[in-house]
Design a protein around this motif. Structure first.
Motif, PDB file in Angstrom:
ATOM      1  N   SER A  17     -11.433  25.261 -91.869  1.00  0.00           N
ATOM      2  CA  SER A  17     -10.831  24.383 -90.882  1.00  0.00           C
ATOM      3  C   SER A  17     -11.761  24.186 -89.675  1.00  0.00           C
ATOM      4  O   SER A  17     -12.015  23.058 -89.239  1.00  0.00           O
ATOM      5  CB  SER A  17      -9.485  25.006 -90.474  1.00  0.00           C
ATOM      6  OG  SER A  17      -8.989  24.432 -89.315  1.00  0.00           O
ATOM      7  N   ILE A  18     -12.317  25.270 -89.131  1.00  0.00           N
ATOM      8  CA  ILE A  18     -13.243  25.166 -88.006  1.00  0.00           C
ATOM      9  C   ILE A  18     -14.544  24.484 -88.438  1.00  0.00           C
ATOM     10  O   ILE A  18     -15.063  23.609 -87.743  1.00  0.00           O
ATOM     11  CB  ILE A  18     -13.545  26.571 -87.427  1.00  0.00           C
ATOM     12  CG1 ILE A  18     -12.294  27.147 -86.752  1.00  0.00           C
ATOM     13  CG2 ILE A  18     -14.725  26.533 -86.456  1.00  0.00           C
ATOM     14  CD1 ILE A  18     -11.916  26.501 -85.446  1.00  0.00           C
ATOM     15  N   GLU A  20     -15.076  22.298 -90.804  1.00  0.00           N
ATOM     16  CA  GLU A  20     -14.863  20.854 -90.976  1.00  0.00           C
ATOM     17  C   GLU A  20     -14.767  20.150 -89.617  1.00  0.00           C
ATOM     18  O   GLU A  20     -15.294  19.049 -89.449  1.00  0.00           O
ATOM     19  CB  GLU A  20     -13.571  20.624 -91.770  1.00  0.00           C
ATOM     20  CG  GLU A  20     -13.728  20.909 -93.267  1.00  0.00           C
ATOM     21  CD  GLU A  20     -13.878  19.624 -94.060  1.00  0.00           C
ATOM     22  OE1 GLU A  20     -15.018  19.109 -94.151  1.00  0.00           O
ATOM     23  OE2 GLU A  20     -12.851  19.123 -94.571  1.00  0.00           O
ATOM     24  N   SER A  21     -14.089  20.795 -88.664  1.00  0.00           N
ATOM     25  CA  SER A  21     -13.995  20.191 -87.324  1.00  0.00           C
ATOM     26  C   SER A  21     -15.368  20.114 -86.667  1.00  0.00           C
ATOM     27  O   SER A  21     -15.677  19.149 -85.970  1.00  0.00           O
ATOM     28  CB  SER A  21     -13.054  21.010 -86.429  1.00  0.00           C
ATOM     29  OG  SER A  21     -11.742  20.943 -86.918  1.00  0.00           O
ATOM     30  N   ALA A  24     -17.196  17.275 -88.080  1.00  0.00           N
ATOM     31  CA  ALA A  24     -16.655  16.026 -87.528  1.00  0.00           C
ATOM     32  C   ALA A  24     -17.317  15.715 -86.184  1.00  0.00           C
ATOM     33  O   ALA A  24     -17.633  14.562 -85.883  1.00  0.00           O
ATOM     34  CB  ALA A  24     -15.132  16.116 -87.377  1.00  0.00           C
ATOM     35  N   TRP A 206      -0.953  23.675 -84.337  1.00  0.00           N
ATOM     36  CA  TRP A 206      -2.351  23.682 -84.760  1.00  0.00           C
ATOM     37  C   TRP A 206      -2.403  23.645 -86.282  1.00  0.00           C
ATOM     38  O   TRP A 206      -1.564  24.243 -86.951  1.00  0.00           O
ATOM     39  CB  TRP A 206      -3.066  24.949 -84.296  1.00  0.00           C
ATOM     40  CG  TRP A 206      -3.155  25.186 -82.823  1.00  0.00           C
ATOM     41  CD1 TRP A 206      -2.278  25.893 -82.066  1.00  0.00           C
ATOM     42  CD2 TRP A 206      -4.189  24.755 -81.930  1.00  0.00           C
ATOM     43  NE1 TRP A 206      -2.710  25.928 -80.762  1.00  0.00           N
ATOM     44  CE2 TRP A 206      -3.881  25.240 -80.639  1.00  0.00           C
ATOM     45  CE3 TRP A 206      -5.371  24.012 -82.100  1.00  0.00           C
ATOM     46  CZ2 TRP A 206      -4.688  25.002 -79.531  1.00  0.00           C
ATOM     47  CZ3 TRP A 206      -6.177  23.793 -80.989  1.00  0.00           C
ATOM     48  CH2 TRP A 206      -5.832  24.280 -79.718  1.00  0.00           C
ATOM     49  N   ASP A 269      -6.609  20.411 -80.257  1.00  0.00           N
ATOM     50  CA  ASP A 269      -7.564  19.944 -81.265  1.00  0.00           C
ATOM     51  C   ASP A 269      -8.842  20.759 -81.066  1.00  0.00           C
ATOM     52  O   ASP A 269      -9.466  20.701 -80.000  1.00  0.00           O
ATOM     53  CB  ASP A 269      -7.832  18.445 -81.047  1.00  0.00           C
ATOM     54  CG  ASP A 269      -8.699  17.849 -82.151  1.00  0.00           C
ATOM     55  OD1 ASP A 269      -9.675  18.507 -82.570  1.00  0.00           O
ATOM     56  OD2 ASP A 269      -8.401  16.728 -82.597  1.00  0.00           O
ATOM     57  N   ARG A 271     -11.763  20.479 -81.984  1.00  0.00           N
ATOM     58  CA  ARG A 271     -13.044  19.802 -81.765  1.00  0.00           C
ATOM     59  C   ARG A 271     -13.483  19.905 -80.303  1.00  0.00           C
ATOM     60  O   ARG A 271     -14.680  19.909 -80.010  1.00  0.00           O
ATOM     61  CB  ARG A 271     -12.949  18.329 -82.177  1.00  0.00           C
ATOM     62  CG  ARG A 271     -13.006  18.133 -83.686  1.00  0.00           C
ATOM     63  CD  ARG A 271     -12.843  16.678 -84.041  1.00  0.00           C
ATOM     64  NE  ARG A 271     -11.515  16.176 -83.661  1.00  0.00           N
ATOM     65  CZ  ARG A 271     -11.171  14.891 -83.607  1.00  0.00           C
ATOM     66  NH1 ARG A 271     -12.054  13.960 -83.904  1.00  0.00           N
ATOM     67  NH2 ARG A 271      -9.946  14.537 -83.270  1.00  0.00           N
TER      68      ARG A 271
END
Ligand code: NAD
Ligand code: MG
Length: 391
Positions: A17-18, A20-21, A24, A206, A269, A271
Motif C-alpha cells: 500500500s505504501i 504503490e502510493s 504514484a 485509511w 492520504d 501520499r
C-alpha cells in the motif's frame, strides 16, 4: 546534506500500500525522481508492471522462483539485475547509486534493510515502524555514525516532524498522537471477542495493508507508534499521549510548554507524508482534493478506551521495560495477527498473546542486533506454541 533533484530512489515494499502510493508520487513528478531499485516479496506480477513503467536497474523478490517468474514478465530489451532472498533487500538498501530509501516492508522483516540503509548513510523515508520498535537504539547509533537521516512516513510522526520542524528541544512539553480508533472504536465491550478479520480489515478512514489494519483495530498500531515516537524524539512514553480523533484530519500535535499546540492537518492520504519525506524540504503539488473544513464541520477528540483495547497499555509497559520487551511485543503481535487473519484465533487473543510474551521475558538493557533477532525468533516460537495450546 540533502541531495538535489532528481533524487535516486530505492523502494522496499514497492508492491504494498505504501509502495504503490510512493510510486504514484513518482509518477506525478517524473522530473524529481529516478527510480533505481524496486523490491517486493511475492507479488511478481505487480512488481513486473511497476518495473516496466519505471525501469529501475535493480529488482528484488523473496524467492528464487519469483525471480525467475519476474524475469519472464519483463518487457523485451529491458534487463535489470534481479536479486532474491532476504539479503537482496539489504543489498538494495546499501547501493551506492541510491540516495533515498523508502523502507515500506511490513513487520520485522524490514529491520535488516532499514539498518543497512542507516549504515550506508542514506536518507531513509521510514514507513516500517516495526524496525524502530525493534532496534531504534541501533538505527539511531548508525545514523549518528554515517550521517544517515530517518524521515518518518508514518502519518502521525510525519505530522510531528512538521510540527516540530526537525526535533523537539526543551520547549516541548509533550506530544499527542491521534488515533482513528479503528473500526471497533464504538463497539460494546462484550462484542469485541467476536470481532472477525473481515470486520477488522474495513478501516473507516485509511486504506492500508492487512497487518497494519488489524493493528489499527486492536490499537496495537498506536502502541507501536508510541514506541516509534519515543525512539524518534527521545522522550519517555509518559510524554507521548494518545487521543482518539475519529475524523483522522489532525494527524498529530506537539504541545509546547508555553501552551501552544502545533498540529499538522490534511486528508487521510499517505501520499502527503510520503512526498514530504521523499522531497524534504520541498513541498510538491499533489493531486489530492483540498481539505474542506466547512464540509467537515467539527473535529472531535476523546480518550482511548484503555480497558477494552489493552494493546496500547502493553506497548507503554514494553517501552518502560526496555528494548528487549519491545522486540517481544512486536514478535508476539506479528504471530497473533497472522493467526487472527487466518481465522484461527479470536480478536482478544491478540492482546492476550502480547501480554504473555512480555510476562515471560527478563529485561535486557542494550541488546545488539543478533540478540534482537534471537529474541524475535524465540518469542515467535513460544507465542505460536502458547496460542496453539490455549485456543
Ligand atoms: P502491505 O502489506 O500493503 O505491503 C507490504 C510490502 O512489504 C509488500 O510490498 C510486500 O511484498 C513486502 N513484504 C512483505 N513481507 C516481506 C518480506 N518478508 N520481505 C520483504 N518484503 C516483504 O503493507 P503497508 O500497509 O504498505 O505497510 C508497510 C509498512 O508501512 C508497515 O510497516 C506499516 O506499519 C507501515 N505504515 C503503513 C501505512 C499505510 O497507510 N499503509 C501507514 C503508516 C505506516
Ligand atoms: Mg500511523
Amino acid at each position: 546534506d540533502l541531495p538535489p533533484f532528481p533524487r535516486s530512489l530505492c523502494v522496499l515494499g514497492a508492491t504494498g500500500s505504501i509502495g504503490e502510493s510512493a510510486l504514484a508520487v513518482a509518477r506525478e513528478h517524473p522530473a524529481q525522481f529516478r527510480v533505481t531499485a524496486l523490491a517486493g516479496a511475492r507479488n511478481v506480477e505487480l512488481l513486473a508492471r511497476q518495473a516496466a513503467e519505471f525501469r529501475p536497474r535493480f529488482l528484488a523478490v523473496l524467492e528464487e522462483e519469483g525471480a525467475r517468474a519476474l524475469k519472464r514478465l519483463l518487457p523485451p530489451g529491458y534487463a535489470p539485475e534481479i536479486l532474491w532472498g532476504p539479503g537482496a533487500y539489504v543489498t538494495l538498501a546499501a547501493l551506492p547509486e541510491v540516495q533515498v530509501v523508502l523502507a515500506a516492508i511490513v513487520g520485522a522483516a524490514g529491520l535488516a534493510p532499514t539498518l543497512a540503509a542507516a549504515q550506508s548513510g542514506k536518507i531513509i523515508a521510514l514507513a516500517n515502524k516495526e524496525s524502530l520498535v525493534l532496534a531504534g537504539h541501533l538505527i539511531r547509533r548508525a545514523c549518528r555514525e554515517t550521517g544517515a537521516v530517518v524521515l518518518p512516513v508514518d502519518s502521525e510522526h510525519n505530522a510531528l516532524f512538521q510540527s516540530l520542524v526537525g526535533h523537539p528541544g526543551d520547549d516541548v512539553d509533550h506530544l499527542i498522537l491521534t488515533a482513528s480508533g479503528g473500526p471497533f472504536r464504538d463497539w460494546a465491550s462484550e462484542e469485541l471477542a467476536r470481532a472477525t478479520a473481515a470486520q477488522a480489515l474495513k478501516h473507516p478512514n485509511w486504506s492500508m495493508g492487512a497487518k497494519i489494519s488489524i493493528d489499527s483495530a486492536t490499537l496495537m498500531n498506536k502502541g507501536l507508534e508510541v514506541i516509534e515516537a519515543c525512539r524518534l524524539y527521545g522522550l519517555p512514553q509518559e510524554r507521548v499521549k494518545v487521543l482518539v480523533h475519529p475524523q483522522s484530519i489532525v494527524h498529530s500535535l506537539a504541545a509546547y510548554r508555553d501552551g501552544s499546540f502545533l498540529a499538522q492537518m490534511g486528508q487521510p492520504d499517505m501520499r502527503i507524508a510520503i512526498a514530504y519525506c521523499l522531497c524534504y524540504p520541498v513541498r510538491l503539488p499533489l493531486s489530492i482534493p483540498p481539505l474542506d473544513l466547512a464540509a467537515l464541520g467539527a473535529l472531535t477528540f476523546r480518550e482511548p478506551r484503555h480497558d477494552d483495547f489493552p494493546c496500547l497499555g502493553l506497548a507503554r509497559r514494553a517501552v518502560d521495560e526496555g528494548p528487549a520487551h519491545c522486540t517481544a511485543l512486536n514478535a508476539a503481535n506479528e504471530v497473533a495477527v497472522e493467526r487472527f487473519l487466518q481465522g484461527r484465533i479470536g480478536f482478544l487473543d491478540i492482546p492476550r498473546a502480547a501480554a504473555w510474551a512480555l510476562d515471560r521475558l527478563a529485561p535486557l538493557d542494550d541488546p545488539d542486533f543478533m540478540t534482537i533477532l534471537e529474541i524475535d525468533r524465540a518469542t515467535r516460537q513460544a507465542v505460536a506454541d502458547f496460542l496453539t495450546d490455549t485456543t
